[in-house]
Design an enzyme around this catalytic site. Sequence first.
Site, PDB file in Angstrom:
ATOM      1  NE  ARG A  86      16.069  -7.084  -4.738  1.00 42.82           N
ATOM      2  CZ  ARG A  86      15.845  -8.206  -5.428  1.00 42.82           C
ATOM      3  NH1 ARG A  86      14.613  -8.556  -5.721  1.00 42.82           N
ATOM      4  NH2 ARG A  86      16.849  -8.954  -5.825  1.00 42.82           N
ATOM      5  CE1 TYR A 139      -2.516  10.691  -3.482  1.00 46.70           C
ATOM      6  CE2 TYR A 139      -1.552   8.638  -4.280  1.00 46.70           C
ATOM      7  CZ  TYR A 139      -1.408   9.945  -3.832  1.00 46.70           C
ATOM      8  OH  TYR A 139      -0.168  10.511  -3.748  1.00 46.70           O
ATOM      9  CG  ASP A 211      -5.993   3.097  -0.743  1.00 43.86           C
ATOM     10  OD1 ASP A 211      -5.915   3.199   0.500  1.00 43.86           O
ATOM     11  OD2 ASP A 211      -5.248   3.729  -1.514  1.00 43.86           O
ATOM     12  CE  LYS A 236      -0.811   9.780   2.755  1.00 40.56           C
ATOM     13  NZ  LYS A 236       0.036   8.927   1.914  1.00 40.56           N
TER      14      LYS A 236
END
Length: 427
Positions: A86, A139, A211, A236
Amino acid sequence: MTRPEPHAGSRPEPHAGSRPEPHPSPLPEPHAGSRPETLTVHPPHVELTGSRPLGVPLHQNHVFAFDSADALAEGFTSPDAFLYARLGNPTVRTLEEAVARLEGGTSGLSFASGMGAVNAVLLSLLGSGTHVVAQTCLYGGTYAVLGDLAARWGVDVTYVSGTDPEEVRAALRPETRLLYLETIANPTTRVSDLPALAAVAAEAGIPVAVDNTFASPLLCRPLDHGADVVIHSATKYLAGHADVLGGIAVFKDRELYGRVRRHAVEQGASTDPFAAWLTLRGLQTLSLRMERQCANAAELAARLAAHPAVAAVRHPSLADHPDREIAARLLPSGGGGVVSVDLAGGREAGRAFVEAVRLASLSVSLGDVKTLVMHPASTSHHQLDEAALAAAGIGAGTVRISVGIEHVEDLWADLEQALDQAGKKAA
């Protein structure tokens, strides 16, 4: 992490017959105890001698061992240590450094999804009573997070077009903590004037987050245009093969990276090493895929614009795109692989079109090697009401086409027959 690159001829080959006979690598000293129950739990660790893997190694393990208590303790405060996945993992770190290098940043943070990256940046930089200036067309997931922060935390949000620096200047307040933009807006393909808007934010000392998912670092590097942090849904274009869920944020300086990382590691949206490994594999063909996808998208956009069933087409390559001049400056290598189409028949035509495609797939997401179509008003932007959809430039008949790498003539034949069927149903 950096290794000297091998040069052709830099290692003289031994004469035939002089190669040493292969032999097993010596095994490390065994652990105390040699009973089967213990040996099965403690396999040997084979060290590489005289060679290195050509591909990036997959470190799937989530926990690492240390030889001293001090080293373990120091690992909890060092972002460069590996002690628990993590907090950091060698394969994940390789991905972070690879994308940071592509974006021209100092540091990267990888996440389990693109929304993990978005949330980490927003939650780290915003707090109760603060203010953020954001682009109107975002988005849908980002729009929803900002709405939730406004409702539960009292974060105030002012939406701007993304093209007018004076609009941003007028929106700034003493409590403003962030300017949030998209390089190419989802799904309208509007292009933000990053240098002009970032300059206004810099004057006020406000960090800028961008973004860059739709553009990828192959088409635009927002840090070069004044941004402070760049966000990607690695799902993506970076990964590109519909087999990875991931996100990443890249930072201009280490101070901002440290601020976000302190919160991010506690939020728990860390990348799985195998997902990082798959993304690194996909990254190797990013330039080839983007070149084909941009070319296909530009050709299809031009053909769609001439079809009678189409009311409007938006792609940065088109001469009538509202941000054509900005796109020419920021996206000189191509306008991206997404085409936004408004069908003349409205919502019914849009839904009929996405159901009529045969080669393309009706699917969420984008940036895949396969062509994907969707109806944003009922899917990715379903969180927006009619007024918000209109403000974002999304119509009832808007269709988003994420263009793949298939042959452009095969794609056009599929889109053309779908348009014909949609026209009949909407008539």
